[in-house]
Enzyme design. Structure first.
Site, PDB file in Angstrom:
ATOM      1  N   LYS A 186       0.830  -1.209   0.000  1.00 36.95           N
ATOM      2  CA  LYS A 186       0.000   0.000   0.000  1.00 36.95           C
ATOM      3  C   LYS A 186       0.864   1.258   0.000  1.00 36.95           C
ATOM      4  O   LYS A 186       0.654   2.169  -0.794  1.00 36.95           O
ATOM      5  CB  LYS A 186      -0.936   0.013   1.224  1.00 36.95           C
ATOM      6  N   ARG A 241      11.338  -4.988   3.992  1.00 35.84           N
ATOM      7  CA  ARG A 241      11.264  -3.610   4.480  1.00 35.84           C
ATOM      8  C   ARG A 241      12.249  -3.386   5.628  1.00 35.84           C
ATOM      9  O   ARG A 241      12.876  -2.330   5.717  1.00 35.84           O
ATOM     10  CB  ARG A 241       9.844  -3.261   4.919  1.00 35.84           C
ATOM     11  N   ARG A 254      10.538  -0.606  12.197  1.00 32.83           N
ATOM     12  CA  ARG A 254       9.232  -0.558  12.871  1.00 32.83           C
ATOM     13  C   ARG A 254       9.137  -1.653  13.928  1.00 32.83           C
ATOM     14  O   ARG A 254       9.449  -2.813  13.648  1.00 32.83           O
ATOM     15  CB  ARG A 254       8.114  -0.745  11.834  1.00 32.83           C
ATOM     16  N   ARG A 314      -1.265  -8.753  13.277  1.00 31.81           N
ATOM     17  CA  ARG A 314      -1.729  -7.782  12.269  1.00 31.81           C
ATOM     18  C   ARG A 314      -2.572  -8.490  11.210  1.00 31.81           C
ATOM     19  O   ARG A 314      -3.572  -7.964  10.744  1.00 31.81           O
ATOM     20  CB  ARG A 314      -0.525  -7.081  11.620  1.00 31.81           C
ATOM     21  N   ARG A 363     -10.158   0.788   8.087  1.00 33.28           N
ATOM     22  CA  ARG A 363      -9.730  -0.569   8.436  1.00 33.28           C
ATOM     23  C   ARG A 363     -10.826  -1.371   9.101  1.00 33.28           C
ATOM     24  O   ARG A 363     -10.623  -2.535   9.419  1.00 33.28           O
ATOM     25  CB  ARG A 363      -8.559  -0.462   9.407  1.00 33.28           C
TER      26      ARG A 363
END
Ligand code: AP5
Ligand code: MG
Length: 248
Positions: free
Chosen positions: A13, A127, A139, A150, A88
């Site tokens: 995204k 990432r 993160r 998640r 969400r």
């Protein structure tokens, strides 16, 4: 152009949002980024969100809806925005519908990035590697344990939005398993019919009186320009016939 990007954690995204803002001159509104900034700044919202995010759960609806309500009203969002990570939950989507309706705005499209669950851990690891290489702080939710949380939050609370927007006829689904450029091409392929030449969006274009009148005005200008030529041609033909008859 006002868009939503839907997809599980690591679907791409944020990556695609970056490309869309460059292409359409709109802003990226990532609730994840905004919440991380609030956590880093130690604001009341950040303090409320920190532990929830670290567990991979969703921050309460009222918190994120308030953030978005404030953000879409800001000057830089006037040209449009891509919502990345919001809504969400169905309740967030309904709140967004109300926020837009109050402002007389409409969504142009909802783009779902479809990816296999099995690829997501690799994406998260990628990432982590990219952020570490740039010298950025990784993160805290980018690890296999939190990713599980998640993902289950996504399945239980966010995936129903696919049906929510499909029911409104707004959903465009794209294969998110191919290379980043190919995903961008597919997303933009869906958006191209919504962007007439000169930018903006079809929905907004048809509503403005000025643009609605333009095609008719152009057509009448064309008729005016071509009419005298036709008369000349007819006139010349008549003269030629007359000369031939006189000679005979
Ligand atoms: P958020 O920050 O939104 O995280 P997320 O949804 O889990 O999504 P990610 O940012 O992890 O993934 P992405 O889809 O953006 O992938 P990316 O482009 O980076 O939310 C974090 C937390 O905040 C939530 O868990 C929640 O607690 C809270 N929160 C946020 N919004 C909320 C809301 N509305 N309500 C409640 N709580 C909220 O790509 C990942 C990697 O893959 C990159 O390395 C990239 O280079 C790579 N990649 C991308 N596409 C491709 C491709 N096609 N091929 C190969 N590699 C690719
Ligand atoms: Mg992201």
């Amino acid at each position: 152009m006002r868009l939503i990007l839907l997809g599980p954690p690591g679907a791409g995204k944020g990556t695609q949002a970056q490309r869309l803002i460059a292409k359409y001159g709109i802003v990226q509104l990532s609730t994840g980024d905004m919440l991380r900034a609030a956590v880093a700044a130690g604001t009341p919202v950040g303090l409320r969100a920190k532990s929830v995010m670290e567990r991979g759960e969703l921050v309460p609806d009222d918190v994120v809806v308030a953030i978005i309500a404030d953000r879409i009203g800001q000057r830089d969002a006037k040209r449009g925005f891509v919502l990345d990570g919001f809504p969400r939950t169905v309740s967030q989507a309904e709140a967004l519908d109300r926020l837009l309706a109050e402002r007389g705005l409409e969504l142009d499209a909802v783009v779902e990035l479809k990816v296999d669950e099995s690829i997501l851990l690799q994406r998260i690891e990628k990432r982590v590697a990219e952020m570490s290489a740039r010298g950025e702080k990784v993160r805290p939710d980018d690890n296999p344990e939190v990713l599980k949380g998640r993902l289950s939050a996504y399945k239980a609370q966010t995936a129903p939005l696919v049906d929510y927007y499909a029911g409104k006829g707004m959903l465009k689904s794209v294969n998110g398993m191919v290379a980043i450029d190919a995903v961008t091409g597919a997303v933009m392929g869906h958006l191209a019919p919504l962007v007439p030449r000169g930018g903006g969006s079809v929905r907004r274009k048809v509503k403005t009186r000025k643009t609605a009148k333009r095609p008719a005005a152009k057509a009448s200008a064309r008729r005016k320009r071509s009419a005298p030529k036709k008369r000349n041609k007819v006139g010349k033909a008549k003269n030629r016939t007359r000369r031939r008859l006189t000679r005979a």
